[in-house]
Write a protein that holds these residues in place. Structure first.
Motif, mmCIF file in Angstrom:
data_model
loop_
_atom_site.group_PDB
_atom_site.id
_atom_site.type_symbol
_atom_site.label_atom_id
_atom_site.label_comp_id
_atom_site.label_asym_id
_atom_site.label_seq_id
_atom_site.Cartn_x
_atom_site.Cartn_y
_atom_site.Cartn_z
ATOM 1 N N LEU A 183 0.821 -1.205 0.000
ATOM 2 C CA LEU A 183 0.000 0.000 0.000
ATOM 3 C C LEU A 183 0.861 1.263 0.000
ATOM 4 N N ALA A 184 1.900 1.279 0.818
ATOM 5 C CA ALA A 184 2.736 2.477 0.908
ATOM 6 C C ALA A 184 3.454 2.745 -0.403
ATOM 7 N N ASN A 185 3.957 1.699 -1.052
ATOM 8 C CA ASN A 185 4.589 1.896 -2.356
ATOM 9 C C ASN A 185 3.592 2.457 -3.368
ATOM 10 N N LEU A 186 2.378 1.968 -3.323
ATOM 11 C CA LEU A 186 1.347 2.493 -4.222
ATOM 12 C C LEU A 186 1.135 3.978 -3.979
ATOM 13 N N ARG A 187 1.018 4.393 -2.729
ATOM 14 C CA ARG A 187 0.765 5.811 -2.418
ATOM 15 C C ARG A 187 1.942 6.705 -2.812
ATOM 16 N N LEU A 188 3.141 6.123 -2.757
ATOM 17 C CA LEU A 188 4.326 6.908 -3.121
ATOM 18 C C LEU A 188 4.586 6.922 -4.622
ATOM 19 N N ARG A 225 5.577 4.340 -6.326
ATOM 20 C CA ARG A 225 6.604 3.355 -6.646
ATOM 21 C C ARG A 225 5.938 2.061 -7.129
ATOM 22 N N PRO A 226 6.695 1.172 -7.766
ATOM 23 C CA PRO A 226 6.138 -0.157 -8.073
ATOM 24 C C PRO A 226 5.763 -0.867 -6.774
ATOM 25 N N ALA A 227 4.523 -1.308 -6.688
ATOM 26 C CA ALA A 227 4.072 -1.971 -5.468
ATOM 27 C C ALA A 227 4.803 -3.281 -5.247
ATOM 28 N N THR A 277 1.143 -10.678 -10.128
ATOM 29 C CA THR A 277 2.511 -10.353 -10.536
ATOM 30 C C THR A 277 3.232 -11.575 -11.089
ATOM 31 N N LEU A 278 2.972 -12.733 -10.509
ATOM 32 C CA LEU A 278 3.625 -13.964 -10.957
ATOM 33 C C LEU A 278 3.051 -14.478 -12.273
ATOM 34 N N TYR A 279 1.731 -14.524 -12.367
ATOM 35 C CA TYR A 279 1.097 -15.261 -13.461
ATOM 36 C C TYR A 279 0.225 -14.403 -14.367
ATOM 37 N N ALA A 325 1.221 -4.419 -11.141
ATOM 38 C CA ALA A 325 0.896 -4.604 -9.728
ATOM 39 C C ALA A 325 0.175 -3.396 -9.153
ATOM 40 N N ASN A 326 0.591 -2.180 -9.523
ATOM 41 C CA ASN A 326 -0.059 -0.978 -8.994
ATOM 42 C C ASN A 326 -1.495 -0.866 -9.496
ATOM 43 N N ASP A 327 -1.699 -1.152 -10.770
ATOM 44 C CA ASP A 327 -3.070 -1.098 -11.309
ATOM 45 C C ASP A 327 -3.939 -2.159 -10.657
ATOM 46 N N TYR A 328 -3.361 -3.326 -10.439
ATOM 47 C CA TYR A 328 -4.145 -4.408 -9.844
ATOM 48 C C TYR A 328 -4.504 -4.070 -8.398
#
Length: 815
Positions: A530-535, A537-539, A796-798, A803-806
């Motif tokens: 969550l924090a990476n998303l808010r910043l 950055r790639p989640a 992200t794996l499959y 990742a951020n959009d998801y």
């Protein structure tokens, strides 16, 4: 002539027996079978030769490969061949080497203890194939001597262990003490006593009244009391009975035993005084006449129940307090719990008197203040409770006692005085060695603040305690505080009031600082995402496909592990003993033991060994155990994660059944896999304590309703295909009922739609990630985090979505 004939017969018999024992030498066969045939039979579950022959040559069986005797012992156990299992283990301790010999010795030790073969156990300790350290050998030998009913030697052995290894003895004090009592009772039963036996037994029993409560103590007292009671003074027997009842949480009867103890002590005192007075009044010479009435006396042990209670009823609170003060710490603590949960008003009066006593020993001062506080709280007197509990925390002689006092102090203030709770938590966390002890209170307090939209309370919590919390809770608070500021719950004036001159210059700076802290921690993946998303950055970023092997941590290995932690960073699998051991379990069709056996050696295993074990578990369809092992791998500080590790931790089994279910209900694949992983770890037949069944943990009523909607003529919730079809349809229904919102659908899936609607009303206007923090079911809060986090990893794996959009889609924030 007859002698020569006898010799020929004897020689012929010897040659025949020798030939039978040397089958392995003929054409490479073992018990008449090729090695390949042994493993073919294992693979299809056919009977092995060892179960159908009268004589087994254990040397011959070693031709099957390293560890054969150990692995065959597990097959013998599964077949119910207890005698053969023992013989195989005994042979393994002689004929195997390294890890196999060590493990066989450990299993043999367990077997001998379980079957009371104490002479054999003593011999095993002497040989020590388990590679036990000296203190464990001494402990084992003491058990063996006691098991052999060699009571005098056992008493000496227990005392020797206590004297030579005081640190190890301190952690086993209750079991050591009960062992000594058992030995003394054994001596009494076998008439091996000397003049001091009663004194020694009484002293050991008295020490039981001083022993801090442990789980094993109540069970030991339940077993020992019927034997001890006729051998001990009445007052001591009553104290032990009190402790035993309190250990069973039978508080009312335990309290009555204390009243009987007081009556016995009072009556004994009166008896002794009368005896003394009578002795003083006797004439110096002469004897009573023949016609004099015989003297009568009533010992305390013979006191009638009515007299006991009559004595107690004459006591006032001061006398009760005096008796409590005479008790050992541990017995007094048990008694305090009895008052707390049965007669709190009386107990409070007693403990108020106790805390007023001058010059108390520190340990007793802590105990009396702690229970005075608990009893005040029980009587709905929060101010007085807080005074006593805070003083108890300051009197505590160790960290655990201090933590429990502070915990009850803060917990008692939480509902009505949250600001005081913050002050208490700040005081506690400043001195605690175990900040995680307060996680539940920090979560409850922050949840309350968010529900009240109380920015000042949130900012005050941050200023007072936020940086001192345990890592996972600190990550949660960092994200929650930043998000609350972004949502308008915390204002700049709130921060200025809480931090004073240290307040941040702007709300944006405050938000970014806390997002940065949450994004850079490793303790809690949900808040890192969550924090990476808010910043911005790639989640989540995929790891490399492979990584260089790394040596195990340089920690002291567990006893007898066989590795010193100094091995090279990488070496061929054939040279890695734990990999060979794990591979042997797979080859010998013992995959059901692979996880438990691997778990024993994890701290000293190479990363490649753990990966191989996890992969072999996955290959055998044991996905839950493979995931657990992969999670342990990823949690290690020396792990450089690879895609292989991720695939082991987030697998996609039951692919065909999942594809069919998704085709019917159109649910996102990554979301559904995240749900199944969190619900059941891919165990098709698992049943929860609540009765939920199978991969998606369907309650029977829900399964029946959804099966009807799907027009299924028959179904089985333990069948993966049926379960996925019904579970996916149910999740789809909840998604539709919530307008496609994912987290609300997950909350409904876990706690029920009705409960979710009540939560939605209470948290109206809050963004869904903050709403999650307000739910009053800890299980549902963690469930939402777990499923959403797993879903992001699966995508992200499959999957193909960033990742951020998801993650934004999961939060209902996608464009």
């Amino acid at each position: 002539m007859a002698l020569q004939q006898f010799r020929r017969v004897l020689a012929t018999a010897f040659i025949a027996i020798f030939s039978l024992s040397q089958v392995a030498c003929v054409d490479g066969k073992v018990l008449g079978l090729e090695r390949a045939e042994w493993f073919r039979r294992l693979s299809v579950g056919e009977t092995l030769p060892i179960f159908s022959v009268a004589y087994v040559d254990y040397d011959e069986l070693t031709e099957l490969g390293p560890g054969a005797l150990l692995f065959l012992s597990w097959h013998a156990e599964a077949a119910g061949e207890a005698r053969l299992r023992q013989r195989l283990l005994e042979a393994a301790t002689r004929l195997e080497s390294g890890l196999y010999r060590q493990r066989a010795g450990q299993l043999l030790e367990e077997l001998y203890l379980a079957t009371n073969q104490f002479t054999a156990l003593s011999d095993l300790y002497a040989a020590n194939p388990m590679k036990l350290p000296d203190w464990q050998l001494a402990l084992g030998q003491a058990k063996a001597l006691q098991g052999q009913a060699n009571w005098p030697a056992a008493i000496v052995a227990w005392q020797d262990f206590t004297d030579r290894w005081p640190e190890q003895a301190a952690t086993r004090s209750a079991s050591l003490l009960t062992a000594r009592v058992d030995c003394l009772l054994g001596m009494v039963a076998d008439n091996l006593t000397d003049a001091s036996w009663r004194l020694r037994l009484t002293e050991a029993a008295r020490q039981l009244t001083e022993q801090r409560a442990e789980t094993s103590l109540a069970a030991a007292l339940t077993r020992l009391l019927p034997i001890l009671e006729p051998l001990l003074p009445a007052d001591l027997s009553l104290l032990l009975a009190l402790r035993e009842a309190a250990g069973r949480r039978d508080y009312g009867p335990a309290l009555r035993l204390f009243y009987r103890y007081i009556a016995v002590r009072n009556h004994a005192s009166q008896f002794d005084q009368a005896a003394t007075a009578g002795s003083a009044a006797e004439p110096a010479t002469g004897t009573p006449g023949d016609n004099a009435a015989p003297a009568t006396e009533t010992r305390p042990e013979a006191l009638a129940v009515s007299d006991l209670f009559a004595t107690v009823h004459r006591l006032d609170q001061t006398m009760l307090a005096d008796f409590v003060r005479s008790l050992p710490f541990a017995t007094a603590a048990d008694l305090a719990r009895c008052w707390l949960f049965s007669e709190a008003a009386e107990g409070l009066n007693v403990f108020r008197l106790l805390v007023a006593q001058p010059e108390l020993p520190l340990e007793l001062a802590y105990l009396y203040h702690f229970y005075a506080g608990r009893l005040e709280s029980r009587q709905q007197r929060p101010d007085q409770a807080a005074l006593y509990l805070r003083q108890a925390a300051r009197l505590a002689g160790n960290g655990p006692d201090r933590d429990v006092a502070y915990w009850y102090l803060a917990e008692g203030q939480l509902a009505t005085r949250p600001a005081e709770t913050i002050a208490s938590l700040a005081e506690a966390l400043a001195v605690s060695d175990n900040p995680g002890y307060y996680d539940d209170l920090l979560e409850a307090l922050s949840r309350l603040a968010v529900l009240r939209r109380d920015g000042h309370l949130l900012a005050s919590l941050d200023a007072a305690a936020g940086r001192r919390a345990a890592p996972s809770q600190r990550a949660r608070l960092d994200y929650l505080l930043a998000r609350a500021a972004a949502a308008g719950l915390i204002s700049l004036s709130d921060l200025q009031a809480a931090f004073g001159e240290n307040a941040p210059a702007s709300l944006q700076r405050y938000q970014n600082a806390h997002y940065q802290l949450a994004a850079n921690q490793a303790a809690n993946p949900w808040y890192r995402l969550l924090a990476n998303l808010r910043l911005g950055r790639p989640a989540l970023v995929r790891p490399p496909e492979t990584a260089a092997a790394v040596a195990p941590p340089a920690a002291t290995p567990s006893a007898g592990s066989g590795r010193d932690g100094s091995a090279p960073a990488s070496q061929p699998v054939a040279d890695q003993p734990y990999a060979e051991f794990c591979r042997g379990l797979v080859d010998w069709q013992l995959g059901s033991r692979l996880f438990d056996e691997t778990s024993r050696f994890l701290p000293v295993m190479y990363l490649e060994e753990i990966r191989l074990a996890a992969q072999w578990l996955a290959d055998g369809g044991r996905h839950a155990e493979s995931i657990r092992l992969a999670n342990r791998l990823l949690a290690r500080s020396d792990t450089a994660a690879t895609m292989q590790d991720w695939r082991l931790a987030w697998p996609q089994p039951f692919g065909d059944a999942m594809a069919t279910a998704l085709a019917v209900s159109s649910v996102d694949r990554s979301l559904m896999y995240g749900l199944i992983r969190s619900e059941s770890l891919f165990m098709p037949a698992v049943v929860s304590m609540a009765g939920a069944v199978g991969l998606s943990q369907l309650m029977p009523a829900t399964a029946a309703e959804m099966a009807g909607r799907l027009r299924l003529a028959s179904w089985d919730s333990a069948n993966p295909a049926d379960n996925l079809l019904i579970g996916t349809a149910y999740l789809k229904r909840l998604l539709d009922n919530n307008g496609g919102a994912v987290l609300p659908a997950l909350f409904s899936y876990n706690a029920g739609p009705g409960r979710y609607r009540a939560w939605r009303t209470a948290a109206a206007g809050l963004p869904v990630d903050l709403m999650l923090e307000t739910l009053d079911y800890a299980e549902t809060r963690q469930y939402g985090r777990n499923v959403a986090t797993a879903a992001v990893y699966y995508e992200t794996l499959y999957g193909s979505v960033d990742a951020n959009d998801y993650l934004s889609w999961l939060l209902g924030e996608a464009d």
